[in-house]
Design an enzyme around this catalytic site. Structure first.
Site, PDB file in Angstrom:
ATOM      1  N   LYS A 159     -20.158  27.815 -11.179  1.00  0.00           N
ATOM      2  CA  LYS A 159     -21.159  27.154 -12.009  1.00  0.00           C
ATOM      3  C   LYS A 159     -20.800  25.683 -12.226  1.00  0.00           C
ATOM      4  O   LYS A 159     -21.624  24.790 -12.004  1.00  0.00           O
ATOM      5  CB  LYS A 159     -21.255  27.883 -13.359  1.00  0.00           C
ATOM      6  CG  LYS A 159     -22.495  27.532 -14.144  1.00  0.00           C
ATOM      7  CD  LYS A 159     -22.545  28.325 -15.448  1.00  0.00           C
ATOM      8  CE  LYS A 159     -22.845  29.784 -15.186  1.00  0.00           C
ATOM      9  NZ  LYS A 159     -22.567  30.630 -16.367  1.00  0.00           N
TER      10      LYS A 159
ATOM     11  N   ARG B  67     -20.146  27.569 -21.504  1.00  0.00           N
ATOM     12  CA  ARG B  67     -20.553  28.544 -20.490  1.00  0.00           C
ATOM     13  C   ARG B  67     -19.375  29.022 -19.647  1.00  0.00           C
ATOM     14  O   ARG B  67     -18.506  28.244 -19.299  1.00  0.00           O
ATOM     15  CB  ARG B  67     -21.602  27.909 -19.565  1.00  0.00           C
ATOM     16  CG  ARG B  67     -22.661  27.121 -20.288  1.00  0.00           C
ATOM     17  CD  ARG B  67     -23.585  26.388 -19.341  1.00  0.00           C
ATOM     18  NE  ARG B  67     -24.353  27.291 -18.498  1.00  0.00           N
ATOM     19  CZ  ARG B  67     -25.194  26.887 -17.553  1.00  0.00           C
ATOM     20  NH1 ARG B  67     -25.352  25.574 -17.321  1.00  0.00           N
ATOM     21  NH2 ARG B  67     -25.860  27.757 -16.836  1.00  0.00           N
TER      22      ARG B  67
ATOM     23  N   THR C 191      -3.961  53.788  12.193  1.00  0.00           N
ATOM     24  CA  THR C 191      -3.686  53.178  10.889  1.00  0.00           C
ATOM     25  C   THR C 191      -3.863  54.149   9.726  1.00  0.00           C
ATOM     26  O   THR C 191      -3.431  53.849   8.620  1.00  0.00           O
ATOM     27  CB  THR C 191      -4.552  51.932  10.672  1.00  0.00           C
ATOM     28  OG1 THR C 191      -5.909  52.266  10.968  1.00  0.00           O
ATOM     29  CG2 THR C 191      -4.106  50.796  11.569  1.00  0.00           C
ATOM     30  N   ASN C 192      -4.491  55.305   9.965  1.00  0.00           N
ATOM     31  CA  ASN C 192      -4.559  56.284   8.864  1.00  0.00           C
ATOM     32  C   ASN C 192      -3.159  56.822   8.576  1.00  0.00           C
ATOM     33  O   ASN C 192      -2.675  56.752   7.451  1.00  0.00           O
ATOM     34  CB  ASN C 192      -5.487  57.451   9.212  1.00  0.00           C
ATOM     35  CG  ASN C 192      -6.910  57.000   9.414  1.00  0.00           C
ATOM     36  OD1 ASN C 192      -7.279  55.893   9.044  1.00  0.00           O
ATOM     37  ND2 ASN C 192      -7.721  57.849  10.014  1.00  0.00           N
TER      38      ASN C 192
ATOM     39  N   GLY D 152     -23.963  37.294 -15.590  1.00  0.00           N
ATOM     40  CA  GLY D 152     -24.105  38.033 -16.844  1.00  0.00           C
ATOM     41  C   GLY D 152     -22.885  38.835 -17.252  1.00  0.00           C
ATOM     42  O   GLY D 152     -22.937  39.577 -18.220  1.00  0.00           O
TER      43      GLY D 152
ATOM     44  N   TYR E  73      -8.858  45.519  21.218  1.00  0.00           N
ATOM     45  CA  TYR E  73     -10.092  46.173  20.809  1.00  0.00           C
ATOM     46  C   TYR E  73      -9.902  46.944  19.500  1.00  0.00           C
ATOM     47  O   TYR E  73      -8.778  47.229  19.097  1.00  0.00           O
ATOM     48  CB  TYR E  73     -10.603  47.132  21.896  1.00  0.00           C
ATOM     49  CG  TYR E  73      -9.720  48.341  22.107  1.00  0.00           C
ATOM     50  CD1 TYR E  73      -9.907  49.505  21.356  1.00  0.00           C
ATOM     51  CD2 TYR E  73      -8.688  48.321  23.037  1.00  0.00           C
ATOM     52  CE1 TYR E  73      -9.080  50.599  21.526  1.00  0.00           C
ATOM     53  CE2 TYR E  73      -7.867  49.408  23.218  1.00  0.00           C
ATOM     54  CZ  TYR E  73      -8.064  50.553  22.457  1.00  0.00           C
ATOM     55  OH  TYR E  73      -7.242  51.637  22.613  1.00  0.00           O
TER      56      TYR E  73
ATOM     57  N   CYS F 271      -7.282  52.748  16.336  1.00  0.00           N
ATOM     58  CA  CYS F 271      -8.256  53.836  16.316  1.00  0.00           C
ATOM     59  C   CYS F 271      -8.334  54.511  14.954  1.00  0.00           C
ATOM     60  O   CYS F 271      -8.992  55.512  14.785  1.00  0.00           O
ATOM     61  CB  CYS F 271      -7.963  54.850  17.416  1.00  0.00           C
ATOM     62  SG  CYS F 271      -6.355  55.626  17.237  1.00  0.00           S
TER      63      CYS F 271
ATOM     64  N   ARG G  81     -26.822  28.086  -7.367  1.00  0.00           N
ATOM     65  CA  ARG G  81     -25.774  28.671  -6.525  1.00  0.00           C
ATOM     66  C   ARG G  81     -26.450  29.194  -5.281  1.00  0.00           C
ATOM     67  O   ARG G  81     -27.672  29.392  -5.275  1.00  0.00           O
ATOM     68  CB  ARG G  81     -25.052  29.801  -7.255  1.00  0.00           C
ATOM     69  CG  ARG G  81     -25.954  30.948  -7.559  1.00  0.00           C
ATOM     70  CD  ARG G  81     -25.265  32.053  -8.330  1.00  0.00           C
ATOM     71  NE  ARG G  81     -26.314  32.866  -8.947  1.00  0.00           N
ATOM     72  CZ  ARG G  81     -26.274  33.363 -10.163  1.00  0.00           C
ATOM     73  NH1 ARG G  81     -25.254  33.137 -10.933  1.00  0.00           N
ATOM     74  NH2 ARG G  81     -27.261  34.088 -10.630  1.00  0.00           N
TER      75      ARG G  81
ATOM     76  N   SER H  38      -2.067  52.189  20.608  1.00  0.00           N
ATOM     77  CA  SER H  38      -3.243  52.265  19.748  1.00  0.00           C
ATOM     78  C   SER H  38      -2.742  52.547  18.334  1.00  0.00           C
ATOM     79  O   SER H  38      -2.052  53.544  18.102  1.00  0.00           O
ATOM     80  CB  SER H  38      -4.182  53.378  20.219  1.00  0.00           C
ATOM     81  OG  SER H  38      -5.276  53.464  19.341  1.00  0.00           O
TER      82      SER H  38
ATOM     83  N   MET I 179     -19.789  37.659 -18.051  1.00  0.00           N
ATOM     84  CA  MET I 179     -18.940  37.044 -19.072  1.00  0.00           C
ATOM     85  C   MET I 179     -19.848  36.398 -20.127  1.00  0.00           C
ATOM     86  O   MET I 179     -21.039  36.598 -20.116  1.00  0.00           O
ATOM     87  CB  MET I 179     -17.992  36.048 -18.422  1.00  0.00           C
ATOM     88  CG  MET I 179     -16.976  36.751 -17.536  1.00  0.00           C
ATOM     89  SD  MET I 179     -15.848  35.624 -16.725  1.00  0.00           S
ATOM     90  CE  MET I 179     -16.909  34.725 -15.650  1.00  0.00           C
TER      91      MET I 179
ATOM     92  N   HIS J  35     -32.107  41.749 -15.160  1.00  0.00           N
ATOM     93  CA  HIS J  35     -30.710  42.155 -15.026  1.00  0.00           C
ATOM     94  C   HIS J  35     -30.564  43.278 -14.006  1.00  0.00           C
ATOM     95  O   HIS J  35     -29.724  43.223 -13.107  1.00  0.00           O
ATOM     96  CB  HIS J  35     -30.178  42.598 -16.399  1.00  0.00           C
ATOM     97  CG  HIS J  35     -28.766  43.095 -16.357  1.00  0.00           C
ATOM     98  ND1 HIS J  35     -28.461  44.425 -16.203  1.00  0.00           N
ATOM     99  CD2 HIS J  35     -27.586  42.426 -16.399  1.00  0.00           C
ATOM    100  CE1 HIS J  35     -27.142  44.555 -16.180  1.00  0.00           C
ATOM    101  NE2 HIS J  35     -26.588  43.360 -16.296  1.00  0.00           N
TER     102      HIS J  35
HETATM  103  P1  ADP Z   1     -24.778  33.373 -16.996  1.00  0.00           P
HETATM  104  O1  ADP Z   1     -23.630  33.065 -16.112  1.00  0.00           O
HETATM  105  O2  ADP Z   1     -24.683  34.682 -17.648  1.00  0.00           O
HETATM  106  O3  ADP Z   1     -26.083  33.100 -16.325  1.00  0.00           O
HETATM  107  P2  ADP Z   1     -25.099  30.846 -18.320  1.00  0.00           P
HETATM  108  O4  ADP Z   1     -23.897  30.047 -18.622  1.00  0.00           O
HETATM  109  O5  ADP Z   1     -25.859  30.436 -17.138  1.00  0.00           O
HETATM  110  O6  ADP Z   1     -24.677  32.366 -18.237  1.00  0.00           O
HETATM  111  O7  ADP Z   1     -25.976  30.739 -19.639  1.00  0.00           O
HETATM  112  C1  ADP Z   1     -26.840  31.694 -20.165  1.00  0.00           C
HETATM  113  C2  ADP Z   1     -28.186  31.100 -20.409  1.00  0.00           C
HETATM  114  O8  ADP Z   1     -28.137  29.951 -21.237  1.00  0.00           O
HETATM  115  C3  ADP Z   1     -28.833  30.672 -19.129  1.00  0.00           C
HETATM  116  O9  ADP Z   1     -30.136  31.121 -19.098  1.00  0.00           O
HETATM  117  C4  ADP Z   1     -28.780  29.183 -19.170  1.00  0.00           C
HETATM  118  O10 ADP Z   1     -29.855  28.612 -18.495  1.00  0.00           O
HETATM  119  C5  ADP Z   1     -28.827  28.883 -20.651  1.00  0.00           C
HETATM  120  N1  ADP Z   1     -28.124  27.615 -20.901  1.00  0.00           N
HETATM  121  C6  ADP Z   1     -26.849  27.347 -20.581  1.00  0.00           C
HETATM  122  N2  ADP Z   1     -26.530  26.072 -20.871  1.00  0.00           N
HETATM  123  C7  ADP Z   1     -27.642  25.514 -21.398  1.00  0.00           C
HETATM  124  C8  ADP Z   1     -27.958  24.213 -21.860  1.00  0.00           C
HETATM  125  N3  ADP Z   1     -27.058  23.220 -21.816  1.00  0.00           N
HETATM  126  N4  ADP Z   1     -29.180  23.999 -22.329  1.00  0.00           N
HETATM  127  C9  ADP Z   1     -30.092  25.003 -22.342  1.00  0.00           C
HETATM  128  N5  ADP Z   1     -29.869  26.240 -21.918  1.00  0.00           N
HETATM  129  C10 ADP Z   1     -28.652  26.507 -21.434  1.00  0.00           C
HETATM  130 MG    MG Z   2     -26.686  31.509 -15.531  1.00  0.00          MG
END
Ligand code: ADP
Ligand code: MG
Ligand code: MG
Length: 897
Positions: A22, A91, A783-784, A100, A868, A848, A335, A780, A102, A451
């Site tokens: 991220k 974040r 590996t088991n 989702g 192989y 094998c 990403r 050959s 962490m 989710h």
């Molecule tokens: P996850 O990895 O679970 O997607 P995020 O860090 O992306 O967690 O954040 C959870 C939510 O909060 C996301 O929908 C994200 O867009 C929102 N969010 C995170 N940072 C900001 C920010 N600076 N302003 C507005 N919304 C945010």
């Molecule tokens: Mg996110």
């Protein structure tokens, strides 16, 4: 001196290890000039230091406050300043995306004073109080450990009192009331006050995000995705932007192509007047992204441009989070998006055609485990009958299982081997264990980015979401649709490709990809997905150095393997040739009191074995067939000891004379009983002490070769000796083999050359490979057995007894029986390859064991210089694909999506 904090402008996508995916991608977007709210990222290194010592590393606090000051200066506002507060999000973000799994805390910096300032500068009381209650709620649960459901309950009660359908039905005064109630809840549960100091909020939020690396959800997810436990998460601190400022604001998620099918075109969900986390949480129904084109055409077209820019820059499917604050578009995350196997192949093909990537690069974008999924059967749509319900096809495939209504029940039943389908209104991260345990996930709410959909796709699980016709009653443990009620335990079928649910177990048919392989890839003009798969296979076959053979013991398997692209048989086991009707002959051989009786039994087995070999050599005509001499201990071919004893005792009790045959058998069984058969009289040892056994098998092979040659064929039999420990064993057996071959060549007048080689499946063999190569034309790796004997694991015993505990404790992230243990078993392989080739440079070397068809292991075998891999016929296409990927620079088997 170590640095723990990087401003966005200092990073880039290549720094994902340090900044998390991220943080690295936010930096990349900043570098590209995209509209990203400013911020900085605390490194994974800081997290690792925190997790190791339990406290923040020296200097971290100072670095954070320096960066905060810079951020404040640029913004012209201070964190939590009463009149006009700067607010922050804190974040999580690891090297590998764990959506989702962490924690993230939004709106850090609000307190009883700054909420008033925020209300004033925004001119929107409701918004200010809504943001504050979000902070108290997230902080209370994530940082202070109060059960999140308790906050939900408080909110639900208030909504009920106000008669509000959703959170939009609550006004500023209600939300202010909620803040007080939440604070009280926190005080009640923790004995502590919600911290009003913005600086303290920030500091504690950062540490809580570090801690969330070890949360239960995150740990389960990592185990499932084979992500190491010691990477840690980065923490991104970012200026808040607000999607909850009114109807001209909102938040959304989007993909540059459909992540389920790969179809080009923007794809996503939008939620007006909401903060980001509302979109995937499903608190209100989202609208399709196209709708944004009507709500706010300008932002929509801006978004489209930015997404095109991103896709061209990353040269891959991107997935993004965005927020619109009063008509201004902000990018909050991107990403390279997770996708289904189907989409992976389709998109790789499209990107080549669009000139964005090369054929080689396209090959790195697909993988063997995905291909294996595409080969699974599908429902026979012509025979399934009426669907119970329809929903969104979120993750393809066909799954059958008993409906269950919560995660715990799914886990409980799955542990007993039952197949289950998890049915929920909507899933949350807490449902993760149940999703892992289930064959499929079915939800009544949420879109393709909910989710359930995101997680199921990530795991390659079948998922239908948003099946709105069904009413899920989790307390009554049933769902109803139309007039039908489906109680817990009832079997249903879920079609994740079509988005349909059927009653009972629907009939299955081969997938189109499977049909393509079954016709030997001869499909005239493959279309769509099949064309994309064919293209990748062609490329893989063009670049791979590793040969791919199959493990096959019957002419049918051999023929299928050949259609699937096998270039020979790497392991033809002979044990099944001693079973069934032939068992009696084997018994006779074991019980034989005299040489004559033994020879008679062996002579009866010989023509049967010969016929087996003729069929296999014919199916693999022109290609090598490695036949392994008998490997398992002989008592495996005799009846069970207890059963025999009971039979004899019963006869005695009834006064009838005991059968002498049974008595002899029991005697033999007792004589041959082994405490530890795996390490007992088997493999080459058997051939050395059971007279006539090797000679009979070799005669059958040689005669089969003669027969095939006379019929005009080109048989290429190779003879493989199992379980060799020392070169002496192999020397004696090889001499016997050669003698029999010479005899038969002589007698038949047909020239015979069957290379003799050995399995390397014991550590001693690997360590003395230089000596063994003096007698072996090929190696050959079994590996088991090599894994069993290197680790000292009896596979059947350890897998059930303690492997799940080992995986839990992170002793290994994947079973060494599934993926080769590079450090230990792999090291023996490397030693044997080097020392074997030093003695015999043209030594042919293959594998094998089951690892031969495992994507990651194939990469190892490529790197180890094997000639192989050999695997089960169905894995042959997977091995071909991975062998191709292994030959490309820059792929090391890490990513095999
Ligand atoms: P996850 O990895 O679970 O997607 P995020 O860090 O992306 O967690 O954040 C959870 C939510 O909060 C996301 O929908 C994200 O867009 C929102 N969010 C995170 N940072 C900001 C920010 N600076 N302003 C507005 N919304 C945010
Ligand atoms: Mg996110
Ligand atoms: Mg073995």
């Amino acid at each position: 001196m170590v640095r723990y904090v990087y401003e966005f402008a200092e990073g880039g996508r290549e720094m994902a290890g340090l900044l998390g995916g991220k943080g690295a991608n936010l930096a990349e977007m900043t570098r590209m000039g995209l509209p990203v709210p400013p911020g900085f990222t605390v490194t994974t290194e800081a997290c690792r230091a925190f997790l190791a010592t339990g406290s923040a590393p020296d200097g971290l606090d100072r670095e954070i406050s320096e960066h905060l000051t810079a951020l404040e200066e640029a913004a012209g506002r201070r964190l939590g300043e009463p009149a006009d507060p700067l607010l922050l999000s804190v974040r999580s973000g690891a090297r590998f995306s764990m959506p989702g799994m962490m924690e993230t805390i939004l709106d850090v910096g609000l307190n009883d004073e700054s909420v008033l300032g925020l209300a004033k500068v925004s001119g929107n009381d409701r918004f200010a109080w809504d943001s504050y209650r979000r902070l108290v709620q997230m902080f209370g649960s994530t940082v202070m450990g109060v059960d999140g459901a308790l906050f939900e309950d408080v909110m639900a009660r208030l909504k009920e009192r106000r008669g509000a359908a959703d959170d939009l039905g609550l006004d500023a005064a209600d939300l202010a009331e909620l803040v007080e109630a939440y604070k009280e809840l926190i005080r009640d549960r923790t004995g502590e006050y919600f911290p009003l100091s913005p600086a303290e909020q920030l500091r504690r939020a950062v540490l809580a995000v570090f801690d969330s690396w070890n949360g239960e959800r995150a740990r389960i997810y990592r185990r499932r995705e084979h992500i190491p436990d010691d990477l840690g998460t980065a923490v991104t601190v970012q200026t808040m932007v607000f999607g909850n400022l009114g109807a001209d604001s909102g938040s959304g998620v989007a993909f540059t192509r459909d992540p389920a099918t790969g179809r080009p075109g923007l794809y996503g969900d939008y939620l007006p007047n909401a903060q980001g986390e509302d979109v995937v949480a499903g608190i209100r129904n989202t609208v399709p992204l196209d709708e944004l084109g009507r709500i706010d055409p300008e932002s929509f077209s801006r978004l489209r441009d930015l997404m095109r820019t991103l896709e061209t820059h990353y040269r891959d499917l991107c997935d993004i989070e965005f927020t619109i604050e009063r008509g201004t578009l902000w990018m909050l995350q991107t990403r390279v998006g997770k996708r289904t196997a189907e989409a992976a192949f389709a998109i790789a093909g499209q990107l080549v055609e669009e000139g964005l990537i090369s054929e080689d690069e396209a090959l790195t974008r697909v993988g063997g485990s995905g291909l294996a999924r595409l080969m699974f059967p599908r429902f026979d749509t012509s025979a399934v009958g009426e669907a119970l319900a329809h929903g969104i096809p979120a993750s393809p495939g066909a799954a059958v299982g008993a409906a269950v209504f919560d995660s715990a029940e799914a886990v409980r039943r799955a542990a007993t081997g039952e197949k289950v389908v998890l049915v929920r209104q909507e899933t949350t991260p807490d449902d993760l264990p149940g999703m892992v345990a289930a064959q499929a996930v079915l939800t009544s709410r949420g879109g393709k980015t909910s989710h359930a959909a995101v997680v199921a796709r990530g795991m390659g699980k079948v998922c239908v979401c948003g099946a709105e016709e069904i009413a899920v009653d989790p307390h009554g443990r049933r769902f109803t649709v139309g007039g039908t009620t489906v109680e817990e335990g009832t079997v249903i079928s879920v079609d994740g490709s079509e988005g349909a649910v059927y009653p009972g177990a629907a009939p299955l048919v081969d997938s189109a990809v499977m049909r393509y392989f079954e016709t030997g890839g001869q499909d005239e003009e493959p279309k769509g997905l099949v064309a994309a798969v064919a293209r990748a296979m062609r490329q893989a076959d063009g670049v791979r150095r590793l040969g791919v053979r199959a493990n096959a013991d019957t002419p049918e398997d051999a023929a299928r393997a050949r259609r699937f692209g096998a270039e020979g048989i790497g392991l033809c086991r002979t044990e099944h040739m001693f079973l069934g009707d032939r068992r009696q002959l084997v018994e006779a051989m074991i019980l034989a009191g005299t040489d004559a009786a033994r020879e008679q039994a062996l002579d009866a087995l010989l023509p049967l074995q010969r016929q087996d070999f003729v069929g296999i050599l014919e199916a693999m005509d022109g290609l090598p067939v490695t036949i392994r001499l008998l490997d398992p201990p002989l008592h495996e071919f005799l009846p069970d000891r207890t059963e025999l004893a009971v039979r004899l005792a019963a006869a005695e009790a009834q006064g009838s004379p005991p059968s002498t045959h049974d008595a002899e058998l029991l005697d033999a069984v007792n004589r041959m009983h082994e405490e530890n058969p795996m390490l007992g009289l088997r493999g080459v040892r058997l051939g050395l002490v059971a007279p006539g056994l090797v000679a009979m098998q070799v005669r059958a092979i040689a005669e089969a070769v003669v027969e095939r040659k006379r019929a005009g064929g080109d048989p290429q039999a190779e003879i493989m000796v199992p379980l060799v420990d020392t070169v002496e064993e192999l020397r004696i057996v090889r001499e016997e083999v050669e003698q029999v071959l010479a005899e038969i060549a002589d007698r038949s007048g047909v020239a015979l050359s069957c290379p003799v080689g050995t399995m390397i499946e014991l550590p001693r063999a690997a360590l003395t490979a230089g000596r063994i190569a003096e007698e072996a034309r090929f190696f050959s790796f079994g590996t088991n057995d090599l894994t069993q004997t290197t680790w000292g694991f009896s596979r059947d015993d350890v897998e059930a007894a303690f492997f799940s505990a080992y995986l839990d404790k992170g002793i290994f992230t994947v079973s060494p029986f599934e993926t080769i243990d590079r450090e230990g078993v792999g090291r023996l392989v490397e030693i044997a390859v080097a020392e074997g080739r030093a003695v015999r440079p043209d030594l042919k070397i293959g594998v094998c064991g089951e690892h031969g068809g495992d994507p990651e292991s194939v990469h190892f075998f490529h790197a180890a210089g094997l000639d192989y891999v050999s695997c089960s016929p169905f894995r042959v296409p997977v091995a071909r694909l991975e062998a191709g990927r292994a030959a490309l620079p820059g792929t090391n088997g890490g990513d095999t999506r």
